[in-house]
Write a protein that holds these residues in place. Structure first.
Motif, mmCIF file in Angstrom:
data_model
loop_
_atom_site.group_PDB
_atom_site.id
_atom_site.type_symbol
_atom_site.label_atom_id
_atom_site.label_comp_id
_atom_site.label_asym_id
_atom_site.label_seq_id
_atom_site.Cartn_x
_atom_site.Cartn_y
_atom_site.Cartn_z
ATOM 1 N N ASP A 1 1.830 -0.470 -11.362
ATOM 2 C CA ASP A 1 0.887 -1.462 -11.829
ATOM 3 C C ASP A 1 1.456 -2.902 -11.983
ATOM 4 O O ASP A 1 2.545 -2.998 -11.924
ATOM 5 C CB ASP A 1 0.325 -0.663 -13.002
ATOM 6 C CG ASP A 1 -1.116 -0.962 -13.237
ATOM 7 O OD1 ASP A 1 -1.566 -1.841 -12.520
ATOM 8 O OD2 ASP A 1 -1.524 -0.567 -14.107
ATOM 9 N N LEU B 1 2.254 1.668 -3.419
ATOM 10 C CA LEU B 1 1.138 2.222 -4.505
ATOM 11 C C LEU B 1 0.928 3.813 -4.284
ATOM 12 O O LEU B 1 0.555 4.247 -5.143
ATOM 13 C CB LEU B 1 -0.008 1.239 -4.197
ATOM 14 C CG LEU B 1 -0.006 -0.037 -4.541
ATOM 15 C CD1 LEU B 1 -1.228 -0.793 -3.942
ATOM 16 C CD2 LEU B 1 0.081 -0.206 -6.144
ATOM 17 N N LYS B 2 0.896 4.014 -3.007
ATOM 18 C CA LYS B 2 0.591 5.471 -2.680
ATOM 19 C C LYS B 2 1.827 6.256 -3.195
ATOM 20 O O LYS B 2 1.805 7.503 -3.722
ATOM 21 C CB LYS B 2 0.643 5.734 -1.241
ATOM 22 C CG LYS B 2 0.148 7.027 -0.713
ATOM 23 C CD LYS B 2 -0.029 7.089 0.751
ATOM 24 C CE LYS B 2 -0.318 8.718 1.019
ATOM 25 N NZ LYS B 2 -0.766 8.725 2.666
ATOM 26 N N GLU C 1 -6.465 -1.526 3.904
ATOM 27 C CA GLU C 1 -5.674 -0.474 3.479
ATOM 28 C C GLU C 1 -6.175 0.448 2.429
ATOM 29 O O GLU C 1 -5.492 1.228 1.695
ATOM 30 C CB GLU C 1 -4.289 -1.339 2.802
ATOM 31 C CG GLU C 1 -3.484 -2.177 3.700
ATOM 32 C CD GLU C 1 -2.503 -1.129 4.606
ATOM 33 O OE1 GLU C 1 -2.684 0.082 4.389
ATOM 34 O OE2 GLU C 1 -2.210 -1.742 5.523
ATOM 35 N N LYS C 2 -7.576 -0.002 1.747
ATOM 36 C CA LYS C 2 -8.224 0.724 0.918
ATOM 37 C C LYS C 2 -7.471 0.873 -0.505
ATOM 38 O O LYS C 2 -7.464 1.602 -1.070
ATOM 39 C CB LYS C 2 -8.081 2.315 1.326
ATOM 40 C CG LYS C 2 -8.902 2.305 2.563
ATOM 41 C CD LYS C 2 -8.990 4.022 2.933
ATOM 42 C CE LYS C 2 -10.026 4.338 4.023
ATOM 43 N NZ LYS C 2 -9.688 3.623 5.517
ATOM 44 N N VAL C 3 -7.071 -0.306 -0.779
ATOM 45 C CA VAL C 3 -6.446 -0.547 -2.082
ATOM 46 C C VAL C 3 -7.066 -1.758 -2.854
ATOM 47 O O VAL C 3 -6.616 -2.268 -3.906
ATOM 48 C CB VAL C 3 -4.969 -0.635 -2.110
ATOM 49 C CG1 VAL C 3 -4.290 0.337 -1.686
ATOM 50 C CG2 VAL C 3 -4.652 -1.954 -1.137
ATOM 51 N N LYS C 4 -8.254 -2.274 -2.372
ATOM 52 C CA LYS C 4 -8.917 -3.323 -2.907
ATOM 53 C C LYS C 4 -9.437 -3.256 -4.459
ATOM 54 O O LYS C 4 -9.456 -4.055 -4.983
ATOM 55 C CB LYS C 4 -10.084 -4.002 -1.972
ATOM 56 C CG LYS C 4 -10.765 -5.026 -2.324
ATOM 57 C CD LYS C 4 -11.914 -5.261 -1.400
ATOM 58 C CE LYS C 4 -12.757 -6.559 -1.909
ATOM 59 N NZ LYS C 4 -13.772 -6.746 -1.118
ATOM 60 N N ALA D 1 0.777 -1.282 0.121
ATOM 61 C CA ALA D 1 -0.021 0.094 0.130
ATOM 62 C C ALA D 1 0.929 1.255 -0.033
ATOM 63 O O ALA D 1 0.509 2.021 -0.749
ATOM 64 C CB ALA D 1 -0.961 0.087 1.243
ATOM 65 N N LEU E 1 -6.441 -5.736 1.825
ATOM 66 C CA LEU E 1 -6.377 -5.106 0.823
ATOM 67 C C LEU E 1 -7.347 -3.941 0.998
ATOM 68 O O LEU E 1 -7.261 -2.587 1.042
ATOM 69 C CB LEU E 1 -6.626 -5.564 -0.557
ATOM 70 C CG LEU E 1 -5.308 -6.249 -1.199
ATOM 71 C CD1 LEU E 1 -5.685 -7.186 -2.280
ATOM 72 C CD2 LEU E 1 -4.195 -5.323 -1.294
ATOM 73 N N ARG F 1 -5.131 -1.970 -9.791
ATOM 74 C CA ARG F 1 -3.573 -2.217 -9.582
ATOM 75 C C ARG F 1 -2.611 -3.330 -9.246
ATOM 76 O O ARG F 1 -1.953 -3.794 -9.365
ATOM 77 C CB ARG F 1 -2.933 -0.977 -9.185
ATOM 78 C CG ARG F 1 -3.150 0.505 -9.801
ATOM 79 C CD ARG F 1 -2.959 1.651 -9.023
ATOM 80 N NE ARG F 1 -1.479 1.872 -8.702
ATOM 81 C CZ ARG F 1 -1.088 2.840 -7.952
ATOM 82 N NH1 ARG F 1 -1.902 3.299 -7.169
ATOM 83 N NH2 ARG F 1 0.006 2.880 -7.768
ATOM 84 N N ASN G 1 -8.606 -0.703 -6.713
ATOM 85 C CA ASN G 1 -7.940 0.092 -7.562
ATOM 86 C C ASN G 1 -7.598 -0.233 -8.733
ATOM 87 O O ASN G 1 -7.029 0.335 -9.481
ATOM 88 C CB ASN G 1 -6.847 0.902 -6.840
ATOM 89 C CG ASN G 1 -5.619 -0.033 -6.482
ATOM 90 O OD1 ASN G 1 -5.754 -1.297 -6.885
ATOM 91 N ND2 ASN G 1 -4.700 0.637 -5.699
#
Length: 346
Positions: free
Chosen positions: A37, A30-31, A55-58, A27, A52, A62, A60
């Motif tokens: 990607d 990615l941030k 971490e709020k990336v489920k 995460a 995920l 990528r 996205n």
């Protein structure tokens, strides 16, 4: 419809700190890099989905999860684990590279299993006999490459020359040094002062000077003075040297902390030196690169420490992408073919 090919397959289950630390490191990566990607996160899907989401990336787009039901533990015997745990996250990640679904692997897992599975499934680049682990080691004003740091403890003189070629390639890729100077670590710089391995390796390396910038023999006190950019040794010596350096750094840190807290005058002096201490900590931070590559294979494998924190994972992902971008199989094949031909003539 088949899924698009990924770039980096991450073994999410091999960390000593658990998959949550790996996902947190992902995460952060990615941030930090919006263009990042093509991540294939390999492990137990229900668990990884929840991590995920946390971490709020489920959603996205990528990151894609590749399910693997088993985990190779740190105390598993490498070959036994490879045979018995066929659906292990580490093995699934390596197979993604083998089948062309990914270009590289990152794992914090069992080092022996990672090296064995990587070597067996990806195979060495044509002309190379064994892969080598390469570490980036900080000095006062820069860095050098140390290899082998544990992949092959029973190295031959020919493999030492192969390590020199791999070290040259790695220094060019990550340190930006066009023609890195290479030194062979031994107990003295005089000709003939060493064991059979170092003496024969020295002979072979001198013969390869048309393909590498071979400085010659170096001793232990040359390692940190930037006499050379790449230090080569067998995996037995390299592993001991690397872990000794890490242990010494921790010992010095604890000693300084203890001494600077002894009285108020020392504490005031420490405050005046705070900026210098921060810069020193940054320079010698082992999390700065996060992972070491297993060089010489037909695919990229990055080994991160089992206890890597999220920052180290984030930086290891950067190392993985850099190595994938700089992977030069054909150039290494050409170079090692010429070196091997020269060795055969000796």
């Amino acid at each position: 419809m088949s899924e698009p090919a990924g770039i980096l397959a991450i073994d999410a289950m091999g960390s000593d700190l658990g998959p949550s630390e790996v996902v947190h490191g992902l995460a952060l990566a990615l941030k930090k890099k919006p263009a990042l990607d093509g991540i294939l996160l390999v492990g137990q899907e229900p668990l990884l989905l929840s991590l995920l989401e946390a971490e709020k990336v489920k959603d996205n787009g990528r990151v894609r999860i590749v399910h693997a039901s088993e985990v190779i533990d740190m105390d598993d015997r490498p070959l036994q684990a490879i045979k018995q745990k066929k659906d292990a996250s580490m093995l699934r990640a390596i197979d993604l590279v083998k089948t062309g679904q990914a270009k590289g692997v990152l794992s914090c897992g069992n080092t022996g299993s990672l090296m064995a599975a990587g070597t067996l499934r990806l195979r060495p680049i044509e002309g190379f006999e064994r892969p080598a682990l390469a570490a980036i080691v900080p000095t006062e004003n820069g860095f050098f490459i140390l290899l082998d740091v544990g992949a092959n403890p029973n190295t031959t003189p020919k493999q030492m020359v192969h390590n020199a070629l791999l070290g040259k390639y790695y220094a060019q890729a990550v340190l930006g040094i066009e023609d890195p100077a290479i030194g062979l670590l031994t107990i003295g710089t005089e000709e003939g002062k060493g064991n059979e391995l170092s003496n024969k390796s020295h002979e072979y390396l001198k013969a390869a000077r048309g393909h590498i910038n071979y400085h010659g023999l170096i001793e232990g006190f040359h390692v940190f003075d930037r006499t050379v950019d790449v230090v080569i040794c067998d995996g037995f010596v390299g592993n001991i040297l690397l872990k000794t350096c890490e242990s010494l750094l921790i010992n010095v840190k604890h000693y300084l902390t203890h001494q600077l807290k002894k009285n108020w005058m020392r504490r005031m002096g420490a405050l005046l030196c705070l900026r210098a201490f921060r810069e020193m900590k940054q320079q010698f931070n082992p999390d700065r690169y996060g992972g070491v590559p297993l060089l010489g294979l037909q695919g990229t494998i990055i080994k991160a420490h089992g206890s890597s924190n999220a920052t180290a994972i984030q930086n290891a992902i950067d190392v993985g992408y850099n190595m994938i971008r700089e992977h030069k199989t054909s150039a290494l094949q050409d170079a090692v073919a010429k070196v091997n031909a020269g060795i055969e003539e000796l």
